[in-house]
Every structure is written in C-alpha cells, then in structure tokens.
Design an enzyme around this catalytic site. Sequence first.
Site, PDB file in Angstrom:
ATOM      1  N   ARG A 118       5.623  -6.243  -4.142  1.00  0.00           N
ATOM      2  CA  ARG A 118       4.535  -5.376  -4.260  1.00  0.00           C
ATOM      3  C   ARG A 118       4.948  -4.252  -5.202  1.00  0.00           C
ATOM      4  O   ARG A 118       6.017  -3.326  -4.953  1.00  0.00           O
ATOM      5  CB  ARG A 118       4.102  -4.881  -3.135  1.00  0.00           C
ATOM      6  CG  ARG A 118       2.927  -3.848  -3.150  1.00  0.00           C
ATOM      7  CD  ARG A 118       2.542  -3.523  -2.142  1.00  0.00           C
ATOM      8  NE  ARG A 118       1.422  -2.223  -1.969  1.00  0.00           N
ATOM      9  CZ  ARG A 118       1.034  -1.172  -1.482  1.00  0.00           C
ATOM     10  NH1 ARG A 118       1.832  -0.797  -0.745  1.00  0.00           N
ATOM     11  NH2 ARG A 118       0.073  -0.807  -1.424  1.00  0.00           N
ATOM     12  N   ASN A 142       7.761  -5.438   0.154  1.00  0.00           N
ATOM     13  CA  ASN A 142       7.072  -4.216   0.028  1.00  0.00           C
ATOM     14  C   ASN A 142       7.679  -3.106   0.266  1.00  0.00           C
ATOM     15  O   ASN A 142       8.112  -2.699   1.275  1.00  0.00           O
ATOM     16  CB  ASN A 142       5.798  -4.282   0.736  1.00  0.00           C
ATOM     17  CG  ASN A 142       4.647  -2.999   0.602  1.00  0.00           C
ATOM     18  OD1 ASN A 142       5.318  -2.136  -0.108  1.00  0.00           O
ATOM     19  ND2 ASN A 142       3.812  -3.140   1.323  1.00  0.00           N
ATOM     20  N   HIS A 174      -5.103  -0.706  -3.885  1.00  0.00           N
ATOM     21  CA  HIS A 174      -5.602  -1.640  -2.665  1.00  0.00           C
ATOM     22  C   HIS A 174      -6.030  -3.110  -3.257  1.00  0.00           C
ATOM     23  O   HIS A 174      -6.765  -3.557  -2.559  1.00  0.00           O
ATOM     24  CB  HIS A 174      -6.713  -0.957  -1.762  1.00  0.00           C
ATOM     25  CG  HIS A 174      -6.245   0.098  -0.964  1.00  0.00           C
ATOM     26  ND1 HIS A 174      -6.760   0.989  -0.746  1.00  0.00           N
ATOM     27  CD2 HIS A 174      -4.894   0.299  -0.337  1.00  0.00           C
ATOM     28  CE1 HIS A 174      -6.214   2.057   0.164  1.00  0.00           C
ATOM     29  NE2 HIS A 174      -5.038   1.376   0.458  1.00  0.00           N
ATOM     30  N   GLU A 202      -1.961  -8.736   2.996  1.00  0.00           N
ATOM     31  CA  GLU A 202      -1.585  -8.594   1.469  1.00  0.00           C
ATOM     32  C   GLU A 202      -0.488  -9.206   1.103  1.00  0.00           C
ATOM     33  O   GLU A 202      -0.118  -9.654  -0.211  1.00  0.00           O
ATOM     34  CB  GLU A 202      -1.357  -6.961   1.363  1.00  0.00           C
ATOM     35  CG  GLU A 202      -2.607  -6.200   1.196  1.00  0.00           C
ATOM     36  CD  GLU A 202      -2.363  -4.662   1.539  1.00  0.00           C
ATOM     37  OE1 GLU A 202      -2.303  -4.257   2.507  1.00  0.00           O
ATOM     38  OE2 GLU A 202      -2.386  -3.760   0.327  1.00  0.00           O
ATOM     39  N   ARG A 253      -5.437  12.579   3.441  1.00  0.00           N
ATOM     40  CA  ARG A 253      -5.690  12.985   2.221  1.00  0.00           C
ATOM     41  C   ARG A 253      -7.344  13.169   2.216  1.00  0.00           C
ATOM     42  O   ARG A 253      -8.093  12.666   2.755  1.00  0.00           O
ATOM     43  CB  ARG A 253      -5.565  11.634   1.107  1.00  0.00           C
ATOM     44  CG  ARG A 253      -4.166  11.330   0.765  1.00  0.00           C
ATOM     45  CD  ARG A 253      -3.990  10.167   0.050  1.00  0.00           C
ATOM     46  NE  ARG A 253      -3.340   9.003   0.699  1.00  0.00           N
ATOM     47  CZ  ARG A 253      -3.247   7.874   0.408  1.00  0.00           C
ATOM     48  NH1 ARG A 253      -3.927   7.394  -0.640  1.00  0.00           N
ATOM     49  NH2 ARG A 253      -2.396   6.861   1.246  1.00  0.00           N
TER      50      ARG A 253
END
Length: 394
Positions: free
Chosen positions: A87, A10, A176, A381, A237
């Site tokens: 990923r 990743n 996600h 993940e 965010r």
Amino acid sequence: MPARNILVINCGSSSIKFALANEERSDFLLHGLAERLGSPEAVLHWQRGEQSDSQDLAGGAHEAALARLLPLVEQTLEGPLHAIGHRVVHGGERFTQACRIDAEVRQAIRATAPLAPLHNPANLLGIEAAMALYPQLPHIAVFDTAFHQSLPPRAYRYAVPDALYREQHVRRYGFHGTSHRYVSHQAAEMSGLAVGDSNWLSAHLGNGSSTCAIANGQSRDTSMGLTPLEGLVMGTRSGDVDPNLHSHLARTLGWSLEKIDHMLNNDSGLLGLSGLSNDMRTLEQAREQGHAGAALAIEVFCYRLAKSLAAMTCALPRLDGIIFTGGIGENSPLVRNLTVQHLHVLDLQLDGAANARCVRGVGGPIHAAGHPRVLVIPTNEERQIALDTLAVLD
Ligand code: AMP
C-alpha cells in the site's frame, strides 16, 4: 496454473499490517500487525486460522519485523509466494493505477513525499526492506490516490492561482481510494448491478473519514483533498475549517504554523469537539450517560457527513445507493441513523432492525422498503490490494 499467493504489506511509520491472500480463497491464510517498531516494546501479532500468537521483536524496526514474518509466511504456504503488494498512500498525478515497483517508481514515490510526509516515507521503508528480503519476487505498489485520478478538473481544482497547480501540484487528490473502490464493487454485486452501470455514494468512516461519488466504476468526487485533512470531521482531524483560521490564530494568539497544523490534525475532530475521546465507541457510551460534549461531537460528525453526501450527489447521473464502511460505518447504527435523518430530502429511510443487525462484520441492505438503497459493507483494503497485485501480474 495453481492458485497464486500474494503477501500484502501496509507499512506505517511504526507499524506494519500484513495479510497473506490466496486467489481462490476469500479469507486470509495469515494476517497480523507488527507495532511499536523501533521501540523496546516492538511486537509482532499474527493470526492463522483459529490460532493467534505474538512475538517480541526486541526493539526491532521494519527490517526485523519483515525478517520475522518471512518464516511465518513460508510455514503457512503450501506452494510458493508469487508477489508482494504494497500500500502506498500518495501517488500524486503520476500513478493512475497499481504498478510494478522498480528504481524509477521508488524515486517517484520519494518525490511525492512532500505531499504525504507522514505516509510515503514509511511506505518506502516497507518497500525497501521487503525488496531486500525478497529480491526475486515482483513487488507491486497500490496507491490510495489512484482511484481518484478520474476526478474531472471541476472537482480536483482549488480556486487558487493556476501557477500553484502547474508548478506546485496544489490540487485535490483524495485518499481511501482502495476502500471506496472495493466497497463500490461489492455494492454492485450485492445489488445485481454492473459496476460499469451503477452509481454510488460511499462513506468510509474510521479514524480518518471520507466520502466518494462513484459513477459507473469511476471516482468522480471525494471529500479529502491535497492532504487527508480536508472534508469530514474525523477522530482527531478537524476536516474543513475556514482557511483564514490560520491567519486568525497567528494574529490573535501568535501561534506558529506547526502549532496550528498539529492542532488541526491531532487535537481536533471528535476529540476536540467532545473534549473526551477520538473513539466513537467511547463517545456513544458517554452520550448515553448524558455527556454534552460527546453528544455534540456525534451530532456535528453526522450533520457534516450528511452535508458531504448530499453535495456528492452533484457528481452522479443517478443514485443507486449509499454505502457505509470503515470502523464507524460498519459498526455504528447510531451514526448511520442520525446521518440518514438529515438526508430525508433524498427520500432516504432506514429499516431499524436491519440497521441494528449490521455490526461486527455483518453487512447488507439497511434501507426501509420502497426507499433508496443504503448498504453496510465491511471494507477489505488488503483483499483489494491483493486483487490489484494479481491484475498487474496478469
Ligand atoms: P478504523 O479506523 O476503520 O479502524 O475505525 C476506527 C473507529 O471505528 C473508531 O472511532 C472506533 O471507535 C469505531 N468503532 C469500532 N467499533 C465500533 C462500534 N461498535 N461502535 C461505534 N464505533 C466503533
């Protein structure tokens, strides 16, 4: 056939997370993180069983980190490495599932970079460095957006002129996906239900956060949109704001688009609201000590999350349970409790002791008896990317 070994990579702009999986084991043979790549402090941290260690990368970038990783992988394995799973954040509308990487796939990932300018170029860096080092191995791309390609148009279209969708690909994509898919499969298994006949709301709450409605194994709606800024309050965010905020700030303060973009992505969310931190642990401690900004940030975070979950029920034929995952979802009984309190119309209620117990990797049901299911499920993940990589090999 012996159990296969998959290396999962990743790759971010200055970091690489990695995990070495074997298809017959639930834990990783080796996992770790190379960080601050390209700077004098570049370093590789890794863990193998009980043993952990770090190596200085002496200013090395992605290629150097992967070249240092190669001998570690080889020392760890008893048999060969079978494939590398990468990923990739944005697969646009082109990628609806994982696929083997060739020159054409690399070009398509590059072409999608305008939709994910921070992520896709970094993912490509990792792919190209790994393909140069392991040219003989299959390399598989697993996309964060792919799971959400089953959204119906009513969920993915913005109410803007049609040409913007057709010519500029302006639509909601969602992110996600790997995590939402993994935890919804785990939830079905944990509850004795079939993935193809169960309906979940999933809340992935970390530095980036999103909700997802999963009907019979398919994503039907999700809170992130064209970019990972839409939706929930996150670490730095803003999530949803009035789209006219841009023109308001430009008119009243003379702010440029770049400045507004930076403010919404980097200075907002929990950090902006609290004036203190983007880290939920820090905010929980400060709230305990009476910090008003921290209390407000947590309150807005939980209320907006509950509102999003309630809205997501529109995408489901019935609700089999709500899943909390991600650093905050897995570790914060406070956030889970405050969020569920806003959902009493859905008859949700927690078991306080079970909620308190589910932290630091401990998952399970946390709802009170006789009320709808609420589950804490640690996401993984890397494991899902390894599973998807194996599926492509098959
Ligand atoms: P992630 O991006 O999934 O690694 O999640 C990072 C977020 O999880 C940060 O806001 C952390 O503060 C939060 N987190 C991790 N551990 C805890 C904890 N014990 N209590 C509250 N928040 C936590």
